[in-house]
Design a protein around this motif. Structure first.
Motif, PDB file in Angstrom:
ATOM      1  N   ALA A   1       0.825  -1.207   0.000  1.00  0.00           N
ATOM      2  CA  ALA A   1       0.000   0.000   0.000  1.00  0.00           C
ATOM      3  C   ALA A   1       0.860   1.257   0.000  1.00  0.00           C
ATOM      4  CB  ALA A   1      -0.926  -0.004   1.218  1.00  0.00           C
ATOM      5  N   ALA A   2       2.004   1.214   0.692  1.00  0.00           N
ATOM      6  CA  ALA A   2       2.913   2.363   0.701  1.00  0.00           C
ATOM      7  C   ALA A   2       3.438   2.640  -0.703  1.00  0.00           C
ATOM      8  CB  ALA A   2       4.073   2.103   1.666  1.00  0.00           C
ATOM      9  N   LEU A   3       3.789   1.577  -1.430  1.00  0.00           N
ATOM     10  CA  LEU A   3       4.240   1.733  -2.817  1.00  0.00           C
ATOM     11  C   LEU A   3       3.163   2.419  -3.651  1.00  0.00           C
ATOM     12  CD1 LEU A   3       6.454   0.885  -4.975  1.00  0.00           C
ATOM     13  CD2 LEU A   3       5.033  -1.141  -5.356  1.00  0.00           C
ATOM     14  N   GLY A   4       1.928   1.935  -3.542  1.00  0.00           N
ATOM     15  CA  GLY A   4       0.830   2.527  -4.302  1.00  0.00           C
ATOM     16  C   GLY A   4       0.508   3.944  -3.873  1.00  0.00           C
ATOM     17  N   ALA A   5       0.611   4.217  -2.569  1.00  0.00           N
ATOM     18  CA  ALA A   5       0.292   5.561  -2.069  1.00  0.00           C
ATOM     19  C   ALA A   5       1.276   6.593  -2.609  1.00  0.00           C
ATOM     20  CB  ALA A   5       0.308   5.556  -0.542  1.00  0.00           C
ATOM     21  N   GLY A   6       2.553   6.229  -2.675  1.00  0.00           N
ATOM     22  CA  GLY A   6       3.543   7.145  -3.234  1.00  0.00           C
ATOM     23  C   GLY A   6       3.257   7.469  -4.683  1.00  0.00           C
ATOM     24  N   SER A   7       2.866   6.444  -5.433  1.00  0.00           N
ATOM     25  CA  SER A   7       2.538   6.652  -6.846  1.00  0.00           C
ATOM     26  C   SER A   7       1.300   7.531  -7.002  1.00  0.00           C
ATOM     27  CB  SER A   7       2.317   5.289  -7.508  1.00  0.00           C
ATOM     28  OG  SER A   7       2.005   5.446  -8.871  1.00  0.00           O
ATOM     29  N   ILE A   8       0.284   7.274  -6.180  1.00  0.00           N
ATOM     30  CA  ILE A   8      -0.949   8.067  -6.262  1.00  0.00           C
ATOM     31  C   ILE A   8      -0.677   9.533  -5.931  1.00  0.00           C
ATOM     32  CG2 ILE A   8      -3.167   8.456  -5.102  1.00  0.00           C
ATOM     33  CD1 ILE A   8      -3.438   5.392  -4.912  1.00  0.00           C
ATOM     34  N   ALA A   9       0.141   9.769  -4.903  1.00  0.00           N
ATOM     35  CA  ALA A   9       0.428  11.151  -4.496  1.00  0.00           C
ATOM     36  C   ALA A   9       1.042  11.948  -5.638  1.00  0.00           C
ATOM     37  CB  ALA A   9       1.353  11.150  -3.280  1.00  0.00           C
TER      38      ALA A   9
END
Length: 408
Positions: A259-267
């Motif tokens: 989820a951290a990987l995806g959150a960085g991309s979304i940001a």
């Protein structure tokens, strides 16, 4: 990103993509459960083979399909690909042996290798305005990331009340809904030229790759693909090992790292249209690549930090990997559109789709094999590969940077 959504045709296209991706995410979860049912302790080998087949289908099919379907209307291509996927995914719940899974997955991913480049190629025609097209690229990135984050949660909720095999039915419904949305759109493609009708199939199949090799900006994209794949493969292959083996945590910790990987991309995807309005693409792309290299390399010493602080530190670094990934990869659609005549865009998007996945086909097994030396060693080696590819991207990038012309 609101102005892109003001275009009705694009709204439906985005809706079809989001629904289709949600179905794809359900299939990923369901395939894991099906593999365990068929192979038991050999499920990991089955899934590894399935993902290899997926990459091979992407690499082999996309350029060939673009050459075969170059004169077919984009709407027909998109709807047909979705309907083929409906039929194939409904066959997965009734398979009784592993080889049948492999055959259906090969055909399913071949259909996806037709659908995705066709979707990418039609966007600049639907949104000829540069600002709106840039917003569409960021929204596409967001839907990709949300699929990775939300589909497992949706699958978990459905499994409370449904058997695992019904997840494939949910996938089929998603593909059917996607086909229905697109079937009601008018999507005109470029008219075939006299040159198109005289050009042999083999030449058309090579056209997209040849255009990328001879175009300076797209040669830089070829190197960029490897920079992204090296760091991205490390994150996607090793996050479970880091959570479970290094830190001795359970599946929840592994899910949080992903989820951290995806959150960085979304940001980054959320703010990227504004950044691209004020900064050159080169700055963002190379900055994103630099973040990939630094964050991946920094994971190696972070793994030596014990307990929860170490896990949090790795999560923060994976978020930086995701941010760099989005910054480096999202502008590629603009670069292709600017550098390619309208008639050639389907072939070039198909070539980019195939060649970028060829990089993943190499880096996925490398990331897995290096894991035998420990996740820290794997991080350093793949960071070094990403760094070399980043240097090649910077060297190949044309200067001065051409002006953007999405309409072509």
């Amino acid at each position: 990103m609101v102005s892109a959504l003001a275009e009705p045709t694009y709204r439906r296209l985005l809706g079809s993509q989001a629904i289709s991706l949600a179905g794809t995410g359900l299939t990923t979860v369901a395939l894991g459960l099906l593999a365990y049912d068929l192979a038991g302790g050999g499920a990991a080998l089955v899934l590894g083979t399935v993902f290899a087949i997926k990459m091979l289908a992407y690499v082999a099919v996309a350029p060939v399909a673009a050459a075969l379907l170059h004169a077919v209307a984009p709407r027909t291509v998109l709807v047909a690909a979705d309907l083929v996927r409906v039929v194939l995914v409904l066959g997965l719940p009734v398979v009784s042996s592993v080889w049948q899974v492999y055959v259906l997955v090969l055909l399913l991913q071949a259909a996806s290798a037709v659908h995705t480049p066709a979707y990418q190629a039609v966007l600049p025609r639907v949104l000829p305005d540069q600002r709106r097209y840039t917003q569409a690229l960021s929204l596409s990135r967001l839907t990709d990331d949300l699929e990775m984050l939300l589909s497992p949660l949706l699958a978990a909720a459905l499994l409370v009340v449904l058997p695992a095999s019904d997840l494939f039915v949910g996938t089929a419904v998603g593909f059917a809904a996607s086909a229905l949305l697109v079937s009601r759109l008018r999507l005109d493609g470029p008219a075939p030229t006299d040159d198109d009708t005289r050009t042999a199939f083999a030449a058309r199949a090579r056209r997209g790759v040849a255009h990328m090799v001879r175009t300076p900006a797209l040669r830089a994209v070829l190197a960029l693909n490897l920079a992204v794949a090296a760091a991205g493969a490390y994150a996607l292959v090793q996050y479970v090992v880091i959570a479970r083996d290094v830190h001795g945590r359970g599946d929840g910790a592994a899910a949080l790292l992903l989820a951290a990987l995806g959150a960085g991309s979304i940001a980054v995807a959320v703010v990227l249209p504004r950044l691209l309005a004020s900064l050159p693409e080169r700055v963002l792309v190379l900055g994103g690549c630099g973040a990939l290299v630094v964050a991946t390399a920094a994971i190696a010493p972070a793994l030596r930090v014990p307990g929860t602080p170490g896990l949090v530190l790795v999560g923060a670094l994976l978020a930086l990997v995701g941010a760099g990934w989005a910054a480096a990869e999202t502008p590629v659609g603009r670069i292709i559109t600017r550098s390619t005549p309208d008639a050639d865009r389907p072939a070039v998007f198909a070539a980019q789709f195939a060649l970028s996945h060829a990089c993943w086909l190499v880096t996925y097994p490398v990331a897995g094999a290096l894991g035998g030396w420990g996740p820290g060693t794997a991080a350093l080696v793949l960071a070094a590969v990403s760094a070399v590819a980043t240097a090649a991207t910077a060297t190949l990038w044309p200067t001065p940077e051409p002006a953007v012309d999405v309409a072509g």
